[in-house]
Write an enzyme that holds these catalytic residues in place. Structure first.
Site, PDB file in Angstrom:
ATOM      1  N   ILE A 206       0.829  -1.208   0.000  1.00  0.00           N
ATOM      2  CA  ILE A 206       0.000   0.000   0.000  1.00  0.00           C
ATOM      3  C   ILE A 206       0.872   1.271   0.000  1.00  0.00           C
ATOM      4  O   ILE A 206       0.524   2.279  -0.615  1.00  0.00           O
ATOM      5  CB  ILE A 206      -0.996  -0.033   1.196  1.00  0.00           C
ATOM      6  CG1 ILE A 206      -2.315   0.622   0.796  1.00  0.00           C
ATOM      7  CG2 ILE A 206      -0.475   0.651   2.414  1.00  0.00           C
ATOM      8  CD1 ILE A 206      -3.252  -0.183   0.016  1.00  0.00           C
ATOM      9  N   CYS A 207       2.061   1.196   0.620  1.00  0.00           N
ATOM     10  CA  CYS A 207       2.893   2.407   0.660  1.00  0.00           C
ATOM     11  C   CYS A 207       3.432   2.737  -0.728  1.00  0.00           C
ATOM     12  O   CYS A 207       3.589   3.901  -1.083  1.00  0.00           O
ATOM     13  CB  CYS A 207       4.016   2.273   1.688  1.00  0.00           C
ATOM     14  SG  CYS A 207       5.161   0.966   1.323  1.00  0.00           S
ATOM     15  N   THR A 208       3.696   1.699  -1.537  1.00  0.00           N
ATOM     16  CA  THR A 208       4.124   1.949  -2.916  1.00  0.00           C
ATOM     17  C   THR A 208       3.005   2.631  -3.693  1.00  0.00           C
ATOM     18  O   THR A 208       3.215   3.614  -4.403  1.00  0.00           O
ATOM     19  CB  THR A 208       4.482   0.606  -3.608  1.00  0.00           C
ATOM     20  OG1 THR A 208       5.515  -0.016  -2.878  1.00  0.00           O
ATOM     21  CG2 THR A 208       4.924   0.833  -5.035  1.00  0.00           C
TER      22      THR A 208
END
Ligand code: ZN
Lengths: 424, 523
Positions: A206-208
């Site tokens: 999700i951070c990507t």
């Protein structure tokens, strides 16, 4: 009117050569001649699950080989993108139920064959329904549905009643690759035993997606996972609705432009959000033929059947591998033994749940957890969820002793998994 | 094989990709296959012409899998009338209603229902008549498929098609109950888009100037921690390798890590660069460290292609593949002695800025090297073909084929195969023996003894698996079982698609299938 009156002289000229005499590898128990023909054509009842790419092929092959009492279940309707391979459907059929159209087509083309369709879910049917068949062939693209039918057929086996063991033949394809296998519930390796052989779907962190997109796929995931709910709230995204795809495409394309990422197209957007798997008629034909050939051999004993896995890769030449997949003693469906799981004594219940979702040989989507004496966490009903929610942040080691057992259940699967927990 | 010829089909064919809007009906219909062979493959299919000889169940199963994805045209050549047995095992006949009618005509009618975009013709001449009076007619096709043809007639057909390398390729299919095989007769088959699963080199060991400068320009030590954890691993490795080689005073001075301890030491030095334990980019760098000492060279399979004598004398008539290959060969004979750089960068842990920058460096260099290739071309080649060739250079293939049935006359090749593939060779011999026996004795029933005698003419020492194979063939000689037909129809159609699209890699040999024990193998 008995089906046999539809037969014409020499109708089964080709198949009969196999049924009238044994081959060098045929089991001595094979009853060549009228008896086996009568069983195949008048008594044997077979269920086909799925009337899509594999299902259409399976139905046609079974009908031509002489199966005359065929049932088919499918919950889908026909889409235009099915027509490049699902050869029982025509443009005029788009929007109609696959099971019904396929059944009608087969009965028109192959006289004397009865195909009974059910337009709905396999989960709608109970054990009595499945008990009526001699064999089940699965041509599905859903892992969840296969796990369900596999567990159902394993659970149905009653050692006192040999008739309760229904051979399950399962096929699957992806592009130029595919596999066919024979499962004898409780006897041979089952679908659940081989769960770890599945390709893991690509999941992007999700951070990507949120902060450091690099690929067009990251921008598309951002649009569907983060932007859609932010903008549309509770409104459900329908991946079959071209307007929804267009919206996602526009969002993804704009983000890609901001980040100077190339390659977001409408078609890629659709492919990513629908998780489209390439599919062609030829691979489906090979795998469906292999499944039906095994069904024919099991139903007639005219030759030994596959033990138990056939894998095909057609991208570089024709490569195939036939092998025996081993039964797993700790298989939650057919194994009977608890699965050993070692976690840190610091692991929280929430982290354990994530682990169960992720782990290749478990993959349980919404697990509920309990010990023999207490409830740890339940996904439903809402009151129970609320009552057990405080446990999510607790350490597992506070709730379960070392070597203690946790029972994992999920509403989507008709079985439970026993975990024996140890701490590191 | 013929290049695509039908100008009308070619121009109304799919446009490469309508990137910005929903697809039209045709693209929607073909969506699941376009994801495998793209518009270029689809256009090739749509301009192809397939001839099928003998409208058996296996033949129509094959055609079904070609009509659905949308070949341009097919013809079924078959003079026979539908028998009751045909009506029972062929899905593209209308049961008893078709009995007595022309088999080719009935099948064409029902196959055409599958796809409006395909043209189909029934030709009720016999192959013998065509070979006697009008063999050139056959050369108007892209691919010829023949199932269970009489072996003498088949030899005539194969010899005719082999006589000129511009003639179509020939698919020979034989089946008998649970046993089957097929073969593709072609002189040569060149593949640019092999869809190879090996990734092209990133040239970390031979970093190009732009990449090297970029790596050197970054000062890892003074960087802020967030930035530090977003340096792409390619850059980390290039820098680490530079630093390693710069230690000229050490025994390895100037060279990448060679020995096992050196490699371990190198990996340790990468881990030591971490400023926080959870920096995944450094983990990736450690895992990919082998790329520093795996020297980027021309893959041996590609280097072998450079031996071809046609490369030394390029004329306007030289096929484009060899024009391109000659330029590629010359390219690899100069610094950095490698294939042109690929512009596709795999995903790696990085922030957007660094990744996009790195991607741009690779793209710019790849464009530059493609420009070099273009200058080396000794004859004109369309630009999109050069693009595709350069992009796929690491997976180029050139298959060399043989005349149908050459194996049975080649004692040495047969002996070699026997050692490793006894079951497969046994099945092949059983099918060969049946075909010859039947051609010589059309009315006689084949027996194990008769076929064994026949097979011994090809291979005096019969082998493991012979009894299993011959017994199955004698059980059901030439029986065209629906399941075997469907299985073969799938395999053959798959290979036809590969031949026509020149994508993926077709078989080079005899593909044998045994559906008793459920295996396939290629001799
Ligand atoms: Zn199991």
């Amino acid at each position: 009117m008995p089906a046999t009156t539809q037969d014409w002289d020499e109708r089964y000229y080709h198949v009969d050569q196999i049924l009238e005499k044994p081959g060098p590898r045929t089991d001595p128990g094979f009853l060549a001649g009228d008896e086996v023909k009568e069983f195949l054509r008048e008594k044997c009842k077979i269920l086909v699950i799925g009337a899509g790419g594999l299902g259409c092929e399976i139905l046609a092959n079974l009908a031509l080989t002489g199966f005359k009492d065929i049932h088919v279940i499918d919950m889908d309707t026909i889409d235009i993108s099915n027509l490049n391979r699902q050869f029982l459907f025509r443009p005029k059929d788009v929007g109609n139920p696959k099971a019904i159209v396929a059944a009608e087509f087969i009965m028109n083309r192959v006289p004397g064959v009865t195909v009974t369709p059910y337009y709905g879910k396999i989960q709608d049917k109970d054990d009595d329904y499945y008990m009526q068949f001699n064999l089940v062939i699965c041509g599905l693209d859903s892992v969840e549905a296969r796990r369900w039918i596999n567990a159902t057929l394993v659970n149905m086996v009653d050692p006192e009643n040999p008739e309760s063991l229904k051979p399950l033949i399962d096929g699957g394809t992806e592009g130029f690759k595919g596999q066919a296998r024979v499962i004898l519930p409780t006897v041979s390796s089952c679908y659940e035993c081989s769960l770890d052989m599945l390709n893991k779907p690509t999941a992007f962190p999700i951070c990507t997606i949120a902060n450091t997109p690099r690929l067009p796929e990251h921008c598309i995931e951002w649009a569907s996972v983060l932007e859609w709910p932010r903008v549309h709230g509770d409104k459900k995204m329908d991946t079959d609705d071209p307007e929804h795809i267009s919206w996602l495409y526009n969002q993804a394309a704009a983000r890609a432009k901001d980040f100077k990422i190339e390659g977001v197209t409408w078609s890629l957007t659709q492919g990513v959000v629908k998780n489209i798997i390439p599919a062609i008629a030829s691979t489906n034909a090979i795998i469906a033929a292999s499944c039906c050939n095994e069904a024919f051999k099991i139903a007639t004993s005219s030759a030994a059947y596959l033990n138990n896995y056939f894998m095909l890769i057609g991208t570089d030449g024709v490569y195939s591998y036939t092998f025996e997949h081993e039964k797993r003693d700790d298989c939650p469906v057919c194994g009977g033994e608890a699965l050993d799981m070692s976690i840190s004594s610091e692991t929280t219940v929430e982290q354990l749940i994530e682990l169960l979702i992720e782990k290749q040989d478990i993959q349980i989507k919404k697990p509920s957890l309990s010990t023999p004496t207490a409830q740890i966490y339940f996904q439903a009903p809402p009151q129970l969820e609320a009552a057990t929610r405080p446990n999510l942040t607790k350490k597992v080691s506070e709730l379960v002793p070392a070597d203690g057992e946790i029972t994992v259940t999920s509403t989507s699967l008709p079985f439970s998994l026993s975990l024996r927990i140890s701490y590191t | 094989m013929k290049e695509s010829q039908d100008i009308e089909t070619a121009t109304t064919a799919l446009s490469p990709t309508n990137a910005t809007g929903p697809p039209d009906n045709k693209a929607r219909r073909y969506d699941r296959q376009l994801r495998l062979w793209a518009a270029s493959g689809q256009n090739a299919l749509e301009s192809s012409r397939v001839l099928v000889i003998n409208g058996t169940a296996t033949s129509t199963s094959t055609l079904k899998n070609l009509v659905l994805p949308g070949i341009g045209h097919f013809t079924i050549l078959d003079p026979s009338k539908v028998t009751p047995a045909d009506a029972g095992n062929n899905f593209f006949l209308n049961g008893p209603h078709s009995i007595g009618k022309s088999r080719a005509e009935e099948e064409v009618r029902l196959l055409l229902e599958l796809n409006d975009g395909v043209e189909g013709m029934a030709d009720t001449r016999s192959l013998e008549e065509v070979l006697d009076t009008d063999p050139e007619w056959i050369s108007g096709f892209t691919v010829v498929v023949a199932h269970n043809l009489d072996s003498k007639l088949l030899d005539r057909l194969a010899t005719f098609l082999w006589s000129d390398d511009s003639h179509p390729c020939l698919f020979v299919i034989r089946s008998s109950g649970f046993l089957a095989e097929f073969y593709i007769q072609y002189h040569e088959h060149a593949i640019i888009e092999s869809h190879s699963e090996t990734a092209p080199s990133l040239r970390i060991d031979k970093a190009f100037p732009g990449l090297l400068e970029y790596a050197k320009s970054l000062d890892f030590k003074t960087m802020d921690p967030t930035e530090h954890s977003h340096i792409p691993y390619v850059v980390i490795l290039v820098k680490a390798l530079e630093d390693w080689k710069a230690e000229a005073s050490l025994p390895h001075g100037g060279l990448p890590p060679q020995t096992y301890p050196e490699k371990q030491e190198f990996k340790k030095s990468i881990v030591a660069m971490k400023i926080k334990p959870d920096e995944e980019n450094f983990d990736e760098a450690e895992a990919q460290a082998y790329k520093c000492w795996t020297s980027t060279t021309v893959p041996s399979e590609v280097a072998e292609l450079f031996q071809d004598t046609r490369l030394t004398n390029i004329t306007p008539k030289t096929p484009r593949f060899f024009v391109l290959l000659a330029a590629l060969k010359e390219f690899t004979q100069q610094e950095p002695y490698a294939l042109p750089l690929s512009s596709t960068l795999p995903d790696m842990k990085s922030n957007t800025e660094n990744y996009v920058h790195l991607q741009k460096l690779y793209k710019t260099k790849a464009e530059e090297e493609k420009g070099v290739i273009k200058k080396l071309l000794a004859a004109p080649v369309p630009s999109d073909l050069v693009d595709s060739f350069v992009k796929n250079a690491h997976g180029l293939k050139l298959l060399k084929g043989k005349l149908w049935d050459a194996l049975n006359g080649d004692k040495e090749a047969l002996a070699n195969s026997v050692g490793t593939l006894p079951k497969q060779v046994s099945a092949h011999l059983a099918l060969s023996a049946l075909a010859t026996f039947h051609s010589d004795n059309p009315t006689a029933t084949p027996t194990v003894d008769a076929l064994t005698a026949e097979a011994k003419k090809i291979l005096p020492e019969l082998l493991e698996g012979w009894d299993d194979a011959v017994g199955e063939v004698v059980r059901a000689p030439f029986a065209d079982l629906p399941n075997t037909a469907a299985f073969l129809g799938g395999l053959v159609a798959q290979e036809v698609i590969k031949m026509i699209t020149k994508q993926y890699v077709p078989i080079n040999g005899y593909c044998v299938a045994d559906l008793v024990d459920s295996w396939t193998g290629v001799i």
